[in-house]
Design a protein around this motif. Structure first.
Motif, mmCIF file in Angstrom:
data_model
loop_
_atom_site.group_PDB
_atom_site.id
_atom_site.type_symbol
_atom_site.label_atom_id
_atom_site.label_comp_id
_atom_site.label_asym_id
_atom_site.label_seq_id
_atom_site.Cartn_x
_atom_site.Cartn_y
_atom_site.Cartn_z
ATOM 1 N N MET A 1 -14.880 -3.212 -6.432
ATOM 2 C CA MET A 1 -15.571 -2.255 -5.796
ATOM 3 C C MET A 1 -15.925 -2.100 -8.062
ATOM 4 S SD MET A 1 -14.642 0.171 -3.442
ATOM 5 C CE MET A 1 -14.994 -0.611 -1.966
ATOM 6 N N GLY A 2 -14.908 -1.691 -8.153
ATOM 7 C CA GLY A 2 -15.008 -1.487 -9.706
ATOM 8 C C GLY A 2 -16.008 -2.061 -11.112
ATOM 9 N N THR B 1 2.884 1.311 -3.187
ATOM 10 C CA THR B 1 1.571 2.006 -4.333
ATOM 11 C C THR B 1 1.383 3.315 -4.149
ATOM 12 O OG1 THR B 1 0.551 -0.437 -4.533
ATOM 13 C CG2 THR B 1 -0.806 1.299 -5.494
ATOM 14 N N ILE C 1 3.557 5.648 -6.319
ATOM 15 C CA ILE C 1 3.798 5.360 -7.896
ATOM 16 C C ILE C 1 2.714 6.181 -8.199
ATOM 17 C CG2 ILE C 1 3.479 3.761 -9.038
ATOM 18 C CD1 ILE C 1 4.925 1.680 -7.720
ATOM 19 N N VAL C 2 1.562 6.119 -7.144
ATOM 20 C CA VAL C 2 -0.230 6.529 -8.091
ATOM 21 C C VAL C 2 0.359 8.045 -7.557
ATOM 22 C CG1 VAL C 2 -2.514 6.455 -7.346
ATOM 23 C CG2 VAL C 2 -1.055 4.488 -8.156
ATOM 24 N N ILE D 1 -9.964 -4.737 -4.047
ATOM 25 C CA ILE D 1 -10.588 -3.780 -3.216
ATOM 26 C C ILE D 1 -11.430 -2.880 -4.410
ATOM 27 C CG2 ILE D 1 -11.936 -2.483 -1.939
ATOM 28 C CD1 ILE D 1 -10.206 -3.804 -0.055
ATOM 29 N N GLY D 2 -10.674 -2.555 -5.295
ATOM 30 C CA GLY D 2 -10.618 -1.734 -6.642
ATOM 31 C C GLY D 2 -11.132 -2.206 -7.494
ATOM 32 N N LEU D 3 -10.664 -3.820 -7.817
ATOM 33 C CA LEU D 3 -10.786 -4.132 -8.704
ATOM 34 C C LEU D 3 -12.631 -5.065 -8.677
ATOM 35 C CD1 LEU D 3 -9.720 -5.966 -11.369
ATOM 36 C CD2 LEU D 3 -9.866 -7.601 -10.226
ATOM 37 N N ARG E 1 -8.274 -5.866 -14.925
ATOM 38 C CA ARG E 1 -9.282 -5.236 -14.964
ATOM 39 C C ARG E 1 -10.049 -5.650 -16.653
ATOM 40 N NH1 ARG E 1 -8.030 -0.134 -13.404
ATOM 41 N NH2 ARG E 1 -7.355 0.846 -15.148
ATOM 42 N N GLU F 1 1.229 -1.551 0.191
ATOM 43 C CA GLU F 1 -0.271 -0.165 -0.077
ATOM 44 C C GLU F 1 0.997 1.536 -0.028
ATOM 45 O OE1 GLU F 1 -3.044 -0.526 -0.560
ATOM 46 O OE2 GLU F 1 -3.404 -2.177 0.446
ATOM 47 N N ASP G 1 -3.736 -6.821 -2.712
ATOM 48 C CA ASP G 1 -3.853 -5.477 -0.827
ATOM 49 C C ASP G 1 -4.830 -4.533 -2.183
ATOM 50 O OD1 ASP G 1 -3.072 -4.098 -3.457
ATOM 51 O OD2 ASP G 1 -1.256 -3.637 -3.183
ATOM 52 N N SER G 2 -5.242 -3.615 -1.372
ATOM 53 C CA SER G 2 -6.021 -2.968 -1.261
ATOM 54 C C SER G 2 -6.800 -2.652 -3.114
ATOM 55 C CB SER G 2 -6.631 -1.817 -0.841
ATOM 56 O OG SER G 2 -5.507 -0.769 -1.361
ATOM 57 N N HIS H 1 -1.520 -2.886 -7.081
ATOM 58 C CA HIS H 1 -2.055 -2.064 -8.630
ATOM 59 C C HIS H 1 -1.562 -2.215 -9.836
ATOM 60 C CE1 HIS H 1 0.016 1.642 -10.388
ATOM 61 N NE2 HIS H 1 -0.562 2.326 -10.324
ATOM 62 N N LYS I 1 -19.752 -2.241 -9.742
ATOM 63 C CA LYS I 1 -20.186 -0.566 -10.668
ATOM 64 C C LYS I 1 -20.732 -0.599 -11.590
ATOM 65 C CE LYS I 1 -17.940 2.921 -7.725
ATOM 66 N NZ LYS I 1 -16.777 3.363 -7.492
ATOM 67 N N LEU J 1 -12.466 4.795 2.546
ATOM 68 C CA LEU J 1 -12.740 5.701 1.580
ATOM 69 C C LEU J 1 -12.567 6.765 0.606
ATOM 70 C CD1 LEU J 1 -16.225 4.200 2.662
ATOM 71 C CD2 LEU J 1 -13.781 2.472 1.315
ATOM 72 N N ASP K 1 -11.857 6.135 -10.292
ATOM 73 C CA ASP K 1 -12.602 4.724 -9.542
ATOM 74 C C ASP K 1 -11.662 3.799 -8.996
ATOM 75 O OD1 ASP K 1 -15.292 6.117 -9.454
ATOM 76 O OD2 ASP K 1 -15.957 4.477 -11.763
ATOM 77 N N GLU K 2 -11.234 3.065 -10.288
ATOM 78 C CA GLU K 2 -10.424 1.442 -9.457
ATOM 79 C C GLU K 2 -9.522 1.655 -8.131
ATOM 80 O OE1 GLU K 2 -10.993 -0.809 -11.248
ATOM 81 O OE2 GLU K 2 -12.755 -0.025 -12.563
ATOM 82 N N ARG K 3 -9.103 2.829 -7.632
ATOM 83 C CA ARG K 3 -8.480 2.823 -6.253
ATOM 84 C C ARG K 3 -9.899 2.740 -5.497
ATOM 85 N NH1 ARG K 3 -4.663 0.319 -6.826
ATOM 86 N NH2 ARG K 3 -3.741 0.833 -4.185
ATOM 87 N N ALA K 4 -9.633 1.846 -3.940
ATOM 88 C CA ALA K 4 -10.324 1.531 -3.179
ATOM 89 C C ALA K 4 -10.617 2.890 -1.915
ATOM 90 C CB ALA K 4 -10.419 0.402 -2.338
ATOM 91 N N LEU L 1 -8.148 3.024 0.330
ATOM 92 C CA LEU L 1 -8.098 2.034 1.965
ATOM 93 C C LEU L 1 -6.475 1.763 2.287
ATOM 94 C CD1 LEU L 1 -11.135 0.127 0.850
ATOM 95 C CD2 LEU L 1 -10.707 1.096 2.907
ATOM 96 N N GLY L 2 -5.648 2.747 1.011
ATOM 97 C CA GLY L 2 -4.226 2.303 1.580
ATOM 98 C C GLY L 2 -3.557 2.437 2.699
#
Lengths: 147, 105
Positions: B63-64, A51, A54-55, B59-61, B29, A48, B55-56, B22, B67, A97, A103-106, A108-109
């Motif tokens: 959730m996406g 990431t 990076i993000v 979760i994103g995967l 996806r 996390e 990892d999270s 990530h 949706k 949150l 959209d693709e990131r939750a 929650l890191g």
């Protein structure tokens, strides 16, 4: 506190390095004889933090991620530092949150880091970078010898 | 990281394998979304049995995909989780929107 063991490394913020960094930290932590769950917690939290570098920190560029790992008694400390954009509002960034990455990131890191580790410290300065320090106490198991 | 996709009637099953982070989530996806667009399933089953790290981004995967598929009134079912993956999933509150099979593998 006496440091028993330590390593440092610098890695470029390429997403392919996410698995490399968490594996290196997990391998280093293995000398504390952690449980499978503890190793998984460490890998997830490190993943996390990396990431985020990076993000967010190096969103539109490739920069350096500085990792320092220390063992002292049964405590593992992992420091993950970047020289990226920095976090404007740490409290908000740590809210579950909350994300600015779409959209693709939750979002929650930080929630994962907080929940899976025993301690987290975040320092950040806009334009200078962010340092995340993660701590995990590895349980001492009877019947296993540690040097 | 890989995904094996199969379709039976209105059920699309994606069997994930390897590590989800990530870096790997992007390809997963794309593959799953292409299959959803092609088959318009009413149920998407995400099978985590062969996933050994998540990892999270996982979760994103989920959730996406939720949706995406809920736009056509589809549902998502998540199964085959190990203890460690379930621990990450639980943090997300996903249980309120997707069906999580709590049988730990």
């Amino acid at each position: 506190m006496k440091t028993d063991n330590k390593f440092s490394m610098t890695v470029l913020s390429r997403s392919t390095n996410e698995s490399f960094i968490r594996s290196v930290v997990a391998t280093f932590a293995a000398q504390l004889d952690p449980t499978v769950e503890e190793i998984s917690d460490i890998k997830t939290a490190v993943s996390e933090a990396v990431t985020n570098c990076i993000v967010h920190a190096y969103k539109d560029s490739i920069g350096k991620i500085y990792i320092t790992c220390e063992i002292s008694n049964n405590l593992l400390t992992v420091k993950i530092r970047d020289k990226g954009v920095g976090i404007e509002n740490i409290t908000k960034a740590m809210e579950p949150l909350y994300t600015t990455a779409g959209d693709e990131r939750a979002g929650l890191g930080f929630a994962v880091m907080q929940s899976f580790m025993d301690g987290i410290k975040v320092r950040s300065k806009l334009g200078s970078g962010t340092t995340v320090v993660l701590r995990k106490n590895i349980s001492v198991r009877y019947g296993t010898a540690r040097e | 990281m890989s995904v094996e996709i199969s379709v039976k009637g209105e059920v699309l099953t994606a069997r994930l394998a390897g590590e989800i982070d990530h870096h790997t989530a992007v390809g997963l996806r794309k593959e799953i979304d292409t299959a959803i667009d092609l088959n318009l399933p009413s149920l998407l089953v995400l099978d985590f049995e062969k996933v050994n790290f998540m990892d999270s981004s996982g979760i994103g995967l989920v959730m996406g995909r939720y949706k995406k598929i809920s736009r056509t009134k589809g549902e998502v079912y998540v199964c085959g989780m190990s203890q460690n993956i379930f621990k990450v999933m639980k943090l997300s509150g996903l249980e309120s929107i997707v069906k999580l099979d709590k049988k730990i593998v």
